[in-house]
Design a protein around this motif. Structure first.
Motif, PDB file in Angstrom:
ATOM      1  N   THR A  55       0.838  -1.201   0.000  1.00 13.41           N
ATOM      2  CA  THR A  55       0.000   0.000   0.000  1.00 13.41           C
ATOM      3  C   THR A  55       0.874   1.253   0.000  1.00 13.41           C
ATOM      4  N   ALA A  56       1.917   1.229   0.835  1.00 14.94           N
ATOM      5  CA  ALA A  56       2.816   2.389   0.895  1.00 14.94           C
ATOM      6  C   ALA A  56       3.473   2.617  -0.459  1.00 14.94           C
ATOM      7  N   GLU A  57       3.818   1.533  -1.130  1.00 15.03           N
ATOM      8  CA  GLU A  57       4.455   1.684  -2.436  1.00 15.03           C
ATOM      9  C   GLU A  57       3.452   2.170  -3.480  1.00 15.03           C
ATOM     10  N   ARG A  58       2.226   1.691  -3.367  1.00 16.18           N
ATOM     11  CA  ARG A  58       1.170   2.172  -4.265  1.00 16.18           C
ATOM     12  C   ARG A  58       0.982   3.682  -4.085  1.00 16.18           C
ATOM     13  N   GLY A  59       1.131   4.127  -2.843  1.00 18.36           N
ATOM     14  CA  GLY A  59       1.011   5.553  -2.568  1.00 18.36           C
ATOM     15  C   GLY A  59       2.284   6.334  -2.850  1.00 18.36           C
ATOM     16  N   LEU A  60       3.280   5.678  -3.444  1.00 21.64           N
ATOM     17  CA  LEU A  60       4.548   6.316  -3.821  1.00 21.64           C
ATOM     18  C   LEU A  60       5.285   6.887  -2.612  1.00 21.64           C
ATOM     19  N   PHE A  61       5.153   6.206  -1.473  1.00 22.42           N
ATOM     20  CA  PHE A  61       5.813   6.674  -0.257  1.00 22.42           C
ATOM     21  C   PHE A  61       7.325   6.562  -0.394  1.00 22.42           C
ATOM     22  N   ASP A  62       8.007   7.411   0.365  1.00 21.08           N
ATOM     23  CA  ASP A  62       9.463   7.359   0.369  1.00 21.08           C
ATOM     24  C   ASP A  62       9.958   6.114   1.084  1.00 21.08           C
ATOM     25  N   PHE A  63       9.422   5.872   2.282  1.00 20.89           N
ATOM     26  CA  PHE A  63       9.896   4.681   2.991  1.00 20.89           C
ATOM     27  C   PHE A  63       8.890   4.173   4.001  1.00 20.89           C
ATOM     28  N   LEU A  64       9.110   2.929   4.368  1.00 14.87           N
ATOM     29  CA  LEU A  64       8.354   2.276   5.436  1.00 14.87           C
ATOM     30  C   LEU A  64       9.323   2.103   6.600  1.00 14.87           C
ATOM     31  N   LEU A  65       8.888   2.509   7.774  1.00  8.04           N
ATOM     32  CA  LEU A  65       9.760   2.474   8.952  1.00  8.04           C
ATOM     33  C   LEU A  65       9.283   1.378   9.902  1.00  8.04           C
ATOM     34  N   LEU A  66      10.219   0.535  10.258  1.00  6.37           N
ATOM     35  CA  LEU A  66       9.888  -0.591  11.136  1.00  6.37           C
ATOM     36  C   LEU A  66      10.885  -0.606  12.282  1.00  6.37           C
ATOM     37  N   THR A  67      10.384  -0.458  13.473  1.00  5.01           N
ATOM     38  CA  THR A  67      11.285  -0.470  14.627  1.00  5.01           C
ATOM     39  C   THR A  67      11.101  -1.780  15.390  1.00  5.01           C
ATOM     40  N   GLY A  68      12.075  -2.068  16.238  1.00  4.66           N
ATOM     41  CA  GLY A  68      12.066  -3.345  16.947  1.00  4.66           C
ATOM     42  C   GLY A  68      11.486  -3.242  18.331  1.00  4.66           C
ATOM     43  N   ASP A  69      11.631  -4.336  19.040  1.00  2.00           N
ATOM     44  CA  ASP A  69      11.138  -4.420  20.408  1.00  2.00           C
ATOM     45  C   ASP A  69      11.701  -3.361  21.317  1.00  2.00           C
ATOM     46  N   ARG A  70      12.988  -3.124  21.122  1.00  2.00           N
ATOM     47  CA  ARG A  70      13.680  -2.390  22.169  1.00  2.00           C
ATOM     48  C   ARG A  70      13.254  -0.947  22.249  1.00  2.00           C
ATOM     49  N   ALA A  71      12.736  -0.421  21.128  1.00  2.00           N
ATOM     50  CA  ALA A  71      12.246   0.945  21.176  1.00  2.00           C
ATOM     51  C   ALA A  71      11.059   1.040  22.126  1.00  2.00           C
ATOM     52  N   HIS A  72      10.462  -0.100  22.401  1.00  2.00           N
ATOM     53  CA  HIS A  72       9.240  -0.088  23.200  1.00  2.00           C
ATOM     54  C   HIS A  72       9.476  -0.673  24.578  1.00  2.00           C
ATOM     55  N   ARG A  73      10.749  -0.741  24.966  1.00  2.93           N
ATOM     56  CA  ARG A  73      11.034  -1.406  26.233  1.00  2.93           C
ATOM     57  C   ARG A  73      10.430  -0.652  27.407  1.00  2.93           C
ATOM     58  N   ASP A  74      10.141   0.623  27.234  1.00  4.45           N
ATOM     59  CA  ASP A  74       9.536   1.362  28.338  1.00  4.45           C
ATOM     60  C   ASP A  74       8.019   1.365  28.250  1.00  4.45           C
ATOM     61  N   GLY A  75       7.511   0.711  27.253  1.00  5.43           N
ATOM     62  CA  GLY A  75       6.064   0.642  27.096  1.00  5.43           C
ATOM     63  C   GLY A  75       5.488  -0.399  28.032  1.00  5.43           C
ATOM     64  N   PRO A  76       4.246  -0.762  27.818  1.00  2.07           N
ATOM     65  CA  PRO A  76       3.630  -1.737  28.707  1.00  2.07           C
ATOM     66  C   PRO A  76       4.395  -3.049  28.681  1.00  2.07           C
ATOM     67  N   ALA A  77       4.697  -3.581  29.874  1.00  2.00           N
ATOM     68  CA  ALA A  77       5.454  -4.821  29.940  1.00  2.00           C
ATOM     69  C   ALA A  77       4.534  -6.023  29.810  1.00  2.00           C
ATOM     70  N   THR A  78       3.246  -5.802  29.964  1.00  2.00           N
ATOM     71  CA  THR A  78       2.293  -6.897  29.842  1.00  2.00           C
ATOM     72  C   THR A  78       1.142  -6.431  28.966  1.00  2.00           C
ATOM     73  N   GLY A  79       0.238  -7.340  28.712  1.00  2.00           N
ATOM     74  CA  GLY A  79      -0.946  -6.948  27.962  1.00  2.00           C
ATOM     75  C   GLY A  79      -0.770  -7.211  26.486  1.00  2.00           C
ATOM     76  N   PRO A  80      -1.840  -6.999  25.726  1.00  2.00           N
ATOM     77  CA  PRO A  80      -1.777  -7.329  24.307  1.00  2.00           C
ATOM     78  C   PRO A  80      -0.710  -6.497  23.609  1.00  2.00           C
ATOM     79  N   GLY A  81       0.080  -7.163  22.832  1.00  2.00           N
ATOM     80  CA  GLY A  81       1.031  -6.441  22.003  1.00  2.00           C
ATOM     81  C   GLY A  81       2.219  -5.874  22.735  1.00  2.00           C
ATOM     82  N   ALA A  82       2.423  -6.257  23.991  1.00  2.34           N
ATOM     83  CA  ALA A  82       3.586  -5.729  24.690  1.00  2.34           C
ATOM     84  C   ALA A  82       4.839  -6.278  24.027  1.00  2.34           C
ATOM     85  N   GLY A  83       5.676  -5.386  23.558  1.00  5.71           N
ATOM     86  CA  GLY A  83       6.897  -5.824  22.897  1.00  5.71           C
ATOM     87  C   GLY A  83       6.569  -6.779  21.763  1.00  5.71           C
TER      88      GLY A  83
END
Lengths: 428, 368
Positions: A55-83
């Motif tokens: 979809t991003a490429e269809r929209g001629l976007f410059d880039f898709l950004l994907l970050t890893g777990d560690r960027a979210h290490r201060d986020g919720p430690a439990t619950g849906p989608g934690a890390g």
């Protein structure tokens, strides 16, 4: 028609951002179940990730950004989608095979990784994708020590990337720094972009200064247009101080666009988005972490607690007391300002306000920000409740193209060409 | 005769002169997939030019549907958390087709890239065993009722701090993550097969293979030698309480199907093994099929890991000649009945799996 100037990117929503599937089920056979992984995540299967990239490429976007777990290490430690996110460089290696032009930006963690392996994987990705790789330094350097390490990480990576000349001559690298020692040969010849594009997150003063000195793209979070203008002016001054031109660093605010057929509908969806982003329990836990108290008895849709935060002893994984007290004061001001409930305060405090409106409104506001020189483009964080990325690509991108601020085709093959960045000078 | 019921497993190495164009590897993997081979491997040399193997095979994943993808993952200078995340993600992008060859390095040249010094092979293999153990524990996760207090030993922090690594590596920088177990991305296969290449590994390598490997690559010059190595390995695995039927022992065979064509780049045969005579085959595809059929009939190995001298030349001959002939003789399958690499290898999920309740070695001396 003026030259296209606006750049668009998409950030794959994080676990703190966007639960919920993006529209219809992904095509193809059902993937094997990933039990530990939230079925609401865009990472529920590789094919849903692939759909987002297409979809991003269809929209001629410059880039898709994907970050890893560690960027979210201060986020919720439990619950849906934690890390629990897949590892970005591997996912982007796969996405390189199913896209042709889209830039692929991977989060790397300079505070925990050493530079050799990420530099090698990034250079490999740049080869595999034909010059579409970027690295996103996941930690905004907030204190002096971090800044030194991040700067040395980047310097070392660039020494490695420069260890092959453009005509294929290899030489050894000897780096002996405060944080890293690397001696030997780099196994990957100079990649199509010379260096993968370097993306940095706006941090406090030092992080911004590092970006002004060496980064290619700076992702900022703007909480108001006024603040954004201040940031833009500050960055321009810092770029000049480092002898760089304004065009050497692309400044891209991160924004969630909420579309509606009418302004009222968009506002309603924006409110819904806040509620989805911050479930009641999450709001109370987030507040509890700042307050240093158990606040689970409070009404998440009620006002902030009258209690003062408990400065207490620093616990494991807990921010220092003075930092929490400052945050608490900021959140109080935010809540008082807008008469917000706990839930909406947490929503507003942890993410910039969404850009809500009709497609015409949104295109107009984006165009204005770019024309005013406040932004070079935008990093969209799509959310299904806000229409997802498809809605934006179908309804807003054509309007931006009509206005002549956005490309109607990719101009070149590499991410640098999309962003209008010069090739790095080889330092032999 | 056991060999009559033991299915033949075939794998092929994509190594060769370093290539950086994605299409090269994708075409080779697609060819191997057409031959219904179990998996392809790609080495990860840090001392000569070549791309990152895991990234290459991640790129191959969406362009293929069945073939197993087994990169070498360097563990000697890597952190277990990073290894687990990368392999699990390869498994995810390939929908359960990943495996990993445990890459060890005792060389000083590689160590210096990471600011470290060389270590004896014994130490390197012992550490490799610890890393495999930590990685599989990360994937297995703690028991469902486990809280932070019962976190998996060795995984309290996303970085592999304090594992007593050999060369005075500096302590990981920065703040520790939140207490308790780190978020772990789990692979769809739950445990992507562990491949241990015993070429030149000696006894320390064999111990690690016996304890941890799903697939073991051995070198041997004669069927007797191969059979003896396999027996020693399976005995050792059984002594460690593993079911020997859960191991696949493949003979690594360097292959030159040039049939006398001048080789443009001699010396590329992956015979890192010096002490043991390595089997090298030079001839035509039909003779190779006969060799494979003969060794397999005698039951000396579970299959072959073929390392063509020049993959872009030899792989087509292997698939269209050798494999086609084996299929014609009903010695090898004509399609992949399953979807995952574990299924190709006939490794059931339960075999050799540690249950969550099994006692874990104490994490002695770990700083919390």
């Amino acid at each position: 028609m003026s030259a296209p100037r606006l750049r668009l990117a998409a950030r794959v929503p994080g676990p703190d951002g966007a639960p919920a599937e993006d529209g219809a089920a992904a095509p193809g056979p059902p993937p094997p179940p990933v039990p530990s992984f939230s079925s609401f995540s865009p990472f529920s299967s590789f094919s849903s990730c692939e759909r987002l990239a297409r979809t991003a490429e269809r929209g001629l976007f410059d880039f898709l950004l994907l970050t890893g777990d560690r960027a979210h290490r201060d986020g919720p430690a439990t619950g849906p989608g934690a890390g629990c996110r897949p590892e970005p460089l591997t996912v982007l290696g796969a996405l390189a095979a199913v896209t042709d032009r889209l830039g692929l930006a991977a989060g790397v963690d300079p505070l925990h990784d050493e530079p050799y392996a990420p530099a090698r994987r990034l250079a490999s990705l740049d080869h595999l994708s034909g010059g579409r790789a970027a690295c996103h330094l996941e930690t905004a350097p907030d204190n002096a020590g971090h800044g030194v390490r991040v700067a040395e990480f980047l310097r070392t990576a660039r020494e490695l990337w420069d260890s092959w000349s453009p005509c294929g001559q290899q030489r050894s690298v000897v780096h002996r720094g405060r944080h890293f020692t690397v001696e030997g040969e780099f196994t990957v010849p100079r990649s199509p972009q010379g260096h993968p594009v370097v993306i940095q997150e706006d941090g406090r003063t030092e992080g911004r200064d590092l970006a002004a000195r060496t980064a290619d793209v700076l992702v900022v979070r703007q909480h108001s247009a006024r603040a954004a203008r201040g940031v833009a002016a500050d960055i321009t001054a810092r770029l000049a101080a480092h002898g760089r031109a304004p065009g050497d660093l692309r400044v891209m605010p991160e924004v969630t666009v909420v579309l509606g057929d009418t302004a009222a509908e968009a506002r309603e969806r924006a409110g819904e988005l806040d509620r989805l982003r911050v479930p009641p329990g999450h709001a109370l836990r987030a507040l509890g972490r700042i307050w240093g108290r158990d606040l689970s008895g409070y009404d998440p849709d009620g006002p902030l607690p009258g209690l003062d935060p408990d400065p207490g002893p620093p616990g494991p994984g807990r921010a220092p007391a003075d930092e929490r007290l400052r945050t608490a004061a900021r959140w109080r001001a935010l809540a008082a300002d807008g008469g917000l409930s706990i839930r909406r305060t947490v929503a507003r405090a942890t993410a910039p306000p969404p850009l809500a409106g009709t497609p015409q409104d949104v295109a107009g506001r984006m165009d204005t920000l770019v024309r005013e020189g406040v932004a070079d483009g935008f990093v969209l964080v799509p959310h299904p409740a806000a229409g997802g990325l498809d809605d934006f690509v179908d309804r807003v991108v054509p309007l931006l193209q009509e206005r002549g601020v956005f490309r109607t085709a990719y101009e070149g093959p590499t991410l640098r060409s999309h962003l209008g960045l010069a090739a790095p000078v080889w330092k032999g | 005769m056991p060999s009559a019921i033991r299915p033949l497993h075939l794998a092929v190495a994509l190594d060769g002169p370093a290539r950086f164009d994605a299409g090269h590897y994708a075409a080779l993997a697609a060819l191997a997939e057409r031959g219904a081979l179990d998996f392809v491997t790609l080495g990860d040399p840090l001392t000569r030019p070549g791309p990152d193997a895991l990234s290459v095979l991640a790129h191959v994943a969406p362009l293929t549907r069945r073939i197993g993808l087994v990169p070498t993952v360097a563990v000697t200078h890597a952190e277990p958390y990073a290894v687990s995340a990368a392999v699990a993600t390869l498994d995810w992008v390939s929908q359960g087709r990943a495996g990993w060859t445990v890459g060890t390095s005792a060389s000083g040249a590689e160590a210096r890239l990471f600011g470290r010094g060389p270590a004896p092979a014994g130490t390197v293999w012992r550490e490799a065993g610890e890393i495999i153990d930590t990685v599989t524990r990360l994937w297995d996760g703690p028991a469902a009722d486990a809280g932070p207090a019962n976190a998996v030993p060795g995984t309290e922090r996303p970085v592999g701090a304090g594992t007593g690594r050999h060369s005075g590596r500096p302590e990981p920088y920065g703040q520790p993550g939140p207490p308790g177990r780190p978020a772990v991305f789990r692979p769809p296969q739950r445990r992507p097969p562990v491949v241990v290449d015993l070429g030149g590994a000696g006894e320390p390598g064999r111990r690690v293979a016996a304890r941890h490997a799903d697939v073991v690559l051995i070198r041997a010059g004669t069927p007797e030698e191969a059979e003896q190595r396999r027996r020693v390995l399976l005995t050792e695995a059984a002594a460690l309480g593993r079911d020997p039927a859960a191991l696949r022992v493949l003979l690594s065979l360097s292959v030159d199907l040039g049939e006398g064509e001048p080789c443009p780049q001699p010396g590329l045969a992956p015979s890192r093994q010096r002490r043991v005579r390595a089997a090298h085959f030079s001839g035509g595809p039909v003779e190779l099929a006969e060799l494979i059929a003969r060794w397999h009939r005698d039951g000396v190995v579970d299959g072959f890991h073929l390392a063509p001298l020049l993959p872009h030349r030899d792989l087509e001959r292997i698939v269209n000649g050798t494999v086609a002939l084996l299929q014609h003789r009903s010695l090898f399958r004509a399609f992949h009945p399953g979807g995952t690499l574990r299924e190709h290898l006939g490794l059931t999920r339960s075999a050799g799996f540690r249950t969550a309740a099994a006692p874990a070695p104490a994490a002695a001396g770990r700083a919390r």
